[in-house]
Design an enzyme around this catalytic site. Structure first.
Site, PDB file in Angstrom:
ATOM      1  CD  GLU A  46     -18.664  12.919   4.080  1.00  0.00           C
ATOM      2  OE1 GLU A  46     -17.740  12.385   4.727  1.00  0.00           O
ATOM      3  OE2 GLU A  46     -18.758  12.824   2.829  1.00  0.00           O
ATOM      4  CE  LYS A  87     -13.862  10.609  -8.435  1.00  0.00           C
ATOM      5  NZ  LYS A  87     -15.118  10.272  -7.731  1.00  0.00           N
ATOM      6  N   GLY A 105       0.820  -1.219   0.000  1.00  0.00           N
ATOM      7  CA  GLY A 105       0.000   0.000   0.000  1.00  0.00           C
ATOM      8  C   GLY A 105       0.850   1.263   0.000  1.00  0.00           C
ATOM      9  CB  SER A 152      -8.303   5.877  11.012  1.00  0.00           C
ATOM     10  OG  SER A 152      -9.005   6.842  10.254  1.00  0.00           O
ATOM     11  CE1 TYR A 168     -10.249   2.146   7.160  1.00  0.00           C
ATOM     12  CE2 TYR A 168     -10.921   4.126   8.336  1.00  0.00           C
ATOM     13  CZ  TYR A 168      -9.931   3.323   7.821  1.00  0.00           C
ATOM     14  OH  TYR A 168      -8.610   3.698   7.962  1.00  0.00           O
ATOM     15  NE  ARG A 213      -5.196  -7.952  -0.198  1.00  0.00           N
ATOM     16  CZ  ARG A 213      -6.410  -7.474  -0.199  1.00  0.00           C
ATOM     17  NH1 ARG A 213      -7.395  -8.179   0.296  1.00  0.00           N
ATOM     18  NH2 ARG A 213      -6.653  -6.300  -0.730  1.00  0.00           N
ATOM     19  N   GLY A 230      -3.953   5.696  -3.498  1.00  0.00           N
ATOM     20  CA  GLY A 230      -4.866   4.962  -4.370  1.00  0.00           C
ATOM     21  C   GLY A 230      -5.763   5.911  -5.155  1.00  0.00           C
ATOM     22  CD  GLU A 255     -13.149   8.800   8.190  1.00  0.00           C
ATOM     23  OE1 GLU A 255     -14.296   8.357   8.150  1.00  0.00           O
ATOM     24  OE2 GLU A 255     -12.861   9.964   7.857  1.00  0.00           O
ATOM     25  CG  LEU A 267      -4.089  -8.310   8.563  1.00  0.00           C
ATOM     26  CD1 LEU A 267      -4.648  -6.977   9.015  1.00  0.00           C
ATOM     27  CD2 LEU A 267      -3.146  -8.847   9.634  1.00  0.00           C
TER      28      LEU A 267
HETATM   29  P1  NDP Z   1      -3.685   1.252   1.223  1.00  0.00           P
HETATM   30  O1  NDP Z   1      -5.091   0.954   0.882  1.00  0.00           O
HETATM   31  O2  NDP Z   1      -2.828   1.971   0.262  1.00  0.00           O
HETATM   32  O3  NDP Z   1      -2.947  -0.135   1.598  1.00  0.00           O
HETATM   33  C1  NDP Z   1      -3.611  -1.157   2.287  1.00  0.00           C
HETATM   34  C2  NDP Z   1      -2.719  -2.381   2.342  1.00  0.00           C
HETATM   35  O4  NDP Z   1      -3.395  -3.418   3.069  1.00  0.00           O
HETATM   36  C3  NDP Z   1      -2.379  -2.972   0.966  1.00  0.00           C
HETATM   37  O5  NDP Z   1      -1.037  -3.409   0.992  1.00  0.00           O
HETATM   38  C4  NDP Z   1      -3.312  -4.167   0.883  1.00  0.00           C
HETATM   39  O6  NDP Z   1      -2.853  -5.194   0.039  1.00  0.00           O
HETATM   40  C5  NDP Z   1      -3.278  -4.628   2.324  1.00  0.00           C
HETATM   41  N1  NDP Z   1      -4.364  -5.528   2.685  1.00  0.00           N
HETATM   42  C6  NDP Z   1      -5.701  -5.335   2.502  1.00  0.00           C
HETATM   43  N2  NDP Z   1      -6.394  -6.370   2.975  1.00  0.00           N
HETATM   44  C7  NDP Z   1      -5.495  -7.251   3.474  1.00  0.00           C
HETATM   45  C8  NDP Z   1      -5.602  -8.522   4.087  1.00  0.00           C
HETATM   46  N3  NDP Z   1      -6.765  -9.116   4.288  1.00  0.00           N
HETATM   47  N4  NDP Z   1      -4.465  -9.140   4.486  1.00  0.00           N
HETATM   48  C9  NDP Z   1      -3.263  -8.578   4.272  1.00  0.00           C
HETATM   49  N5  NDP Z   1      -3.086  -7.377   3.668  1.00  0.00           N
HETATM   50  C10 NDP Z   1      -4.199  -6.723   3.274  1.00  0.00           C
HETATM   51  O7  NDP Z   1      -3.704   2.025   2.630  1.00  0.00           O
HETATM   52  P2  NDP Z   1      -2.705   3.151   3.201  1.00  0.00           P
HETATM   53  O8  NDP Z   1      -1.322   2.760   2.927  1.00  0.00           O
HETATM   54  O9  NDP Z   1      -3.205   4.483   2.811  1.00  0.00           O
HETATM   55  O10 NDP Z   1      -3.010   3.051   4.762  1.00  0.00           O
HETATM   56  C11 NDP Z   1      -2.258   2.181   5.612  1.00  0.00           C
HETATM   57  C12 NDP Z   1      -3.034   1.940   6.895  1.00  0.00           C
HETATM   58  O11 NDP Z   1      -3.244   3.160   7.575  1.00  0.00           O
HETATM   59  C13 NDP Z   1      -4.428   1.332   6.704  1.00  0.00           C
HETATM   60  O12 NDP Z   1      -4.663   0.495   7.810  1.00  0.00           O
HETATM   61  C14 NDP Z   1      -5.361   2.528   6.756  1.00  0.00           C
HETATM   62  O13 NDP Z   1      -6.645   2.130   7.177  1.00  0.00           O
HETATM   63  C15 NDP Z   1      -4.638   3.370   7.806  1.00  0.00           C
HETATM   64  N6  NDP Z   1      -4.835   4.793   7.709  1.00  0.00           N
HETATM   65  C16 NDP Z   1      -4.540   5.453   6.547  1.00  0.00           C
HETATM   66  C17 NDP Z   1      -4.631   6.817   6.476  1.00  0.00           C
HETATM   67  C18 NDP Z   1      -4.334   7.549   5.212  1.00  0.00           C
HETATM   68  O14 NDP Z   1      -4.718   8.736   5.128  1.00  0.00           O
HETATM   69  N7  NDP Z   1      -3.655   6.950   4.243  1.00  0.00           N
HETATM   70  C19 NDP Z   1      -5.023   7.619   7.672  1.00  0.00           C
HETATM   71  C20 NDP Z   1      -5.273   6.813   8.848  1.00  0.00           C
HETATM   72  C21 NDP Z   1      -5.171   5.466   8.861  1.00  0.00           C
HETATM   73  P3  NDP Z   1      -3.217  -5.222  -1.549  1.00  0.00           P
HETATM   74  O15 NDP Z   1      -2.176  -4.349  -2.198  1.00  0.00           O
HETATM   75  O16 NDP Z   1      -3.100  -6.645  -1.867  1.00  0.00           O
HETATM   76  O17 NDP Z   1      -4.600  -4.660  -1.706  1.00  0.00           O
HETATM   77  P1  GDR Z   2     -11.373   9.371   3.824  1.00  0.00           P
HETATM   78  O1  GDR Z   2     -10.699   9.658   2.395  1.00  0.00           O
HETATM   79  O2  GDR Z   2     -12.739   8.815   3.701  1.00  0.00           O
HETATM   80  O3  GDR Z   2     -11.196  10.612   4.645  1.00  0.00           O
HETATM   81  O4  GDR Z   2     -10.451   8.199   4.384  1.00  0.00           O
HETATM   82  P2  GDR Z   2     -11.334   9.970   0.969  1.00  0.00           P
HETATM   83  O5  GDR Z   2     -10.260  10.639   0.205  1.00  0.00           O
HETATM   84  O6  GDR Z   2     -11.972   8.773   0.374  1.00  0.00           O
HETATM   85  O7  GDR Z   2     -12.512  11.023   1.306  1.00  0.00           O
HETATM   86  C1  GDR Z   2     -12.249  12.275   1.898  1.00  0.00           C
HETATM   87  C2  GDR Z   2     -13.506  13.107   1.873  1.00  0.00           C
HETATM   88  O8  GDR Z   2     -13.767  13.535   0.529  1.00  0.00           O
HETATM   89  C3  GDR Z   2     -15.146  13.376   0.258  1.00  0.00           C
HETATM   90  N1  GDR Z   2     -15.353  13.224  -1.184  1.00  0.00           N
HETATM   91  C4  GDR Z   2     -14.936  12.195  -1.925  1.00  0.00           C
HETATM   92  N2  GDR Z   2     -14.237  11.096  -1.597  1.00  0.00           N
HETATM   93  C5  GDR Z   2     -13.929  10.216  -2.584  1.00  0.00           C
HETATM   94  N3  GDR Z   2     -13.200   9.147  -2.288  1.00  0.00           N
HETATM   95  N4  GDR Z   2     -14.351  10.404  -3.878  1.00  0.00           N
HETATM   96  C6  GDR Z   2     -15.071  11.501  -4.247  1.00  0.00           C
HETATM   97  O9  GDR Z   2     -15.425  11.649  -5.406  1.00  0.00           O
HETATM   98  C7  GDR Z   2     -15.379  12.441  -3.227  1.00  0.00           C
HETATM   99  N5  GDR Z   2     -16.028  13.628  -3.228  1.00  0.00           N
HETATM  100  C8  GDR Z   2     -16.009  14.087  -1.982  1.00  0.00           C
HETATM  101  C9  GDR Z   2     -15.544  12.147   1.058  1.00  0.00           C
HETATM  102  O10 GDR Z   2     -16.950  12.087   1.225  1.00  0.00           O
HETATM  103  C10 GDR Z   2     -14.763  12.369   2.343  1.00  0.00           C
HETATM  104  O11 GDR Z   2     -15.474  13.201   3.215  1.00  0.00           O
HETATM  105  C11 GDR Z   2      -9.040   8.219   4.261  1.00  0.00           C
HETATM  106  C12 GDR Z   2      -8.565   6.765   4.154  1.00  0.00           C
HETATM  107  O12 GDR Z   2      -7.196   6.755   3.870  1.00  0.00           O
HETATM  108  C13 GDR Z   2      -8.819   6.029   5.450  1.00  0.00           C
HETATM  109  O13 GDR Z   2      -8.218   4.735   5.378  1.00  0.00           O
HETATM  110  C14 GDR Z   2      -8.191   6.829   6.595  1.00  0.00           C
HETATM  111  O14 GDR Z   2      -8.426   6.192   7.830  1.00  0.00           O
HETATM  112  C15 GDR Z   2      -8.744   8.246   6.618  1.00  0.00           C
HETATM  113  O15 GDR Z   2      -8.464   8.867   5.365  1.00  0.00           O
HETATM  114  C16 GDR Z   2      -8.114   9.096   7.713  1.00  0.00           C
END
Ligand code: NDP
Ligand code: GDR
Length: 327
Positions: free
Chosen positions: A280, A191, A12, A124, A148, A34, A184, A126, A58
């Protein structure tokens, strides 16, 4: 002697930055991946010869026990998750299984390994959900607003419980949104920057978004993985909020991103109700003063710099794709 780390979620966004960070510190880095029908290693391709990958999930206890036996880690960073909030309404039990129970499986593997292992849990912002105060700190009450966030709140309390029950070294980082060119494509920042690049290069004409008024505290992922490591280097395990302390609307992010390439966002962005969520989280803003005081951590990359970095990376990527696809 060099330390060994095991990272779940190594493929990730955060896993890739954390791997680079730990390799630079001289760690031996193992990552749990995985099984998938085709490889999904693009974010770690540039360090593939330096990290050791172990197969596991996991949701599967046996594979976690096996990974710990193979890696014999000093530190585990549990980053694996079903991390897209919107998907958690469609896949609530899977989300709970991976993000909630999955962490219990991992902690049980640690407990039964008999080894002294320090564990980082990816909590998080969240969990604060419908916020009770602003900015949010380590003592702010949780009010999760999605499957989530409920699963993350469960694993957050589980971390505290394993500390108190078994005296284990488990830290939760309550991280606010952090982004990068490796984010992502379904998350709103990426996006938008991907949309800007495709519109600029005439590969798209519109960008459909959901709620433009919500506010997030957006930081840079490269800064945030440093905080994860710092938490595990302390004398005692504690939880920390990691955030910039500034928040902005989705609209502001879009405006800045389009301006970056000389376009007016209003001409291209349209609202599509399919991107609204059943519940939301309208605003988040973190208070990271504990992390600053105890860990000496502060973010290096500001909002404008983050937007610029992401737009530039997507502009280059889309230009490259066009170049490669032209006859
Ligand atoms: P990503 O979605 O980019 O990465 C998630 C990772 O988890 C990927 O490597 C994915 O593998 C792996 N994964 C998913 N399901 C499983 C499973 N069942 N078993 C093993 N591995 C699995 O997330 P981020 O890097 O952005 O975030 C990292 C962590 O931090 C997450 O737990 C997220 O919820 C948390 N978080 C993220 C924030 C953010 O803003 N980015 C803020 C707060 C918390 P695969 O590539 O195969 O899909
Ligand atoms: P979030 O991230 O839900 O905060 O979770 P995301 O970027 O998906 O959304 C942020 C906010 O933007 C609003 N939004 C949209 N969101 C998406 N994805 N697509 C749209 O078109 C769009 N338009 C408006 C959403 O409603 C939301 O309020 C991320 C993830 O990385 C979690 O794993 C992590 O825990 C939290 O950040 C902190």
């Amino acid at each position: 002697m060099n330390k060994t780390a095991l990272i779940t979620g190594i493929t990730g966004q955060d896993g890739s930055y954390l791997s680079e960070f730990l390799l630079d510190k001289g760690y031996e880095v193992y990552g749990l991946i995985r099984r998938s029908s085709s490889p999904n290693l693009s974010r770690i391709a540039h360090i593939s010869d330096r990290v050791k990958l172990l197969s596991g999930d996991l949701t599967d206890q046996t594979s976690l026990d096996g990974a710990l036996r193979m890696a014999e880690p000093d530190e585990i960073y549990n980053l694996a998750a079903q991390s897209f909030v919107a998907t958690s309404w469609n896949q609530p039990t899977l989300t709970a299984d991976i993000n909630g129970v999955g962490f219990v499986r991992l902690l049980e593997a640690v407990r039964h390994s008999g080894r002294e292992i320090r564990v980082y849990q990816a909590s998080s912002s969240e969990m604060f959900g419908m916020v009770e105060e602003s900015p949010q700190n380590e003592d702010t009450k949780f009010h999760p607003r999605s499957p989530y966030a409920c699963a993350k709140a469960f694993s957050h309390h589980t971390a505290v419980n394993y500390r108190e029950s078994y005296n284990m070294f488990v830290c939760s980082g309550i991280l606010f949104n952090h982004e990068s060119p490796r984010r992502g494509l379904e998350f709103v920042t990426r996006k938008i920057t991907d949309g800007v690049a495709r519109i600029y290069h005439q590969r798209a004409s519109k960008l459909m978004l959901g709620n433009l008024e919500v506010k997030r505290d957006w930081g840079y992922a490269g800064d945030y993985v440093r905080a994860m490591w710092l938490m595990l280097q302390q004398d005692k395990p504690e939880d920390f909020v990691i955030a910039t302390g500034e928040n902005h609307t989705v609209k502001e992010f879009a405006k800045l991103a389009f301006e970056q390439v000389g376009l007016d966002w209003k001409k291209y962005v349209a609202v599509d109700p399919q991107f609204f969520r059943p519940a939301e989280v309208t605003q988040l803003c973190g208070d990271a003063s504990k992390a600053k005081r105890v860990l000496g951590w502060k973010p290096e990359v500001g909002f404008q710099q983050l937007v610029t970095m992401m737009v530039e990376a997507d502009m280059e990527r889309v230009a490259r794709q066009i170049h490669h696809s032209s006859p």
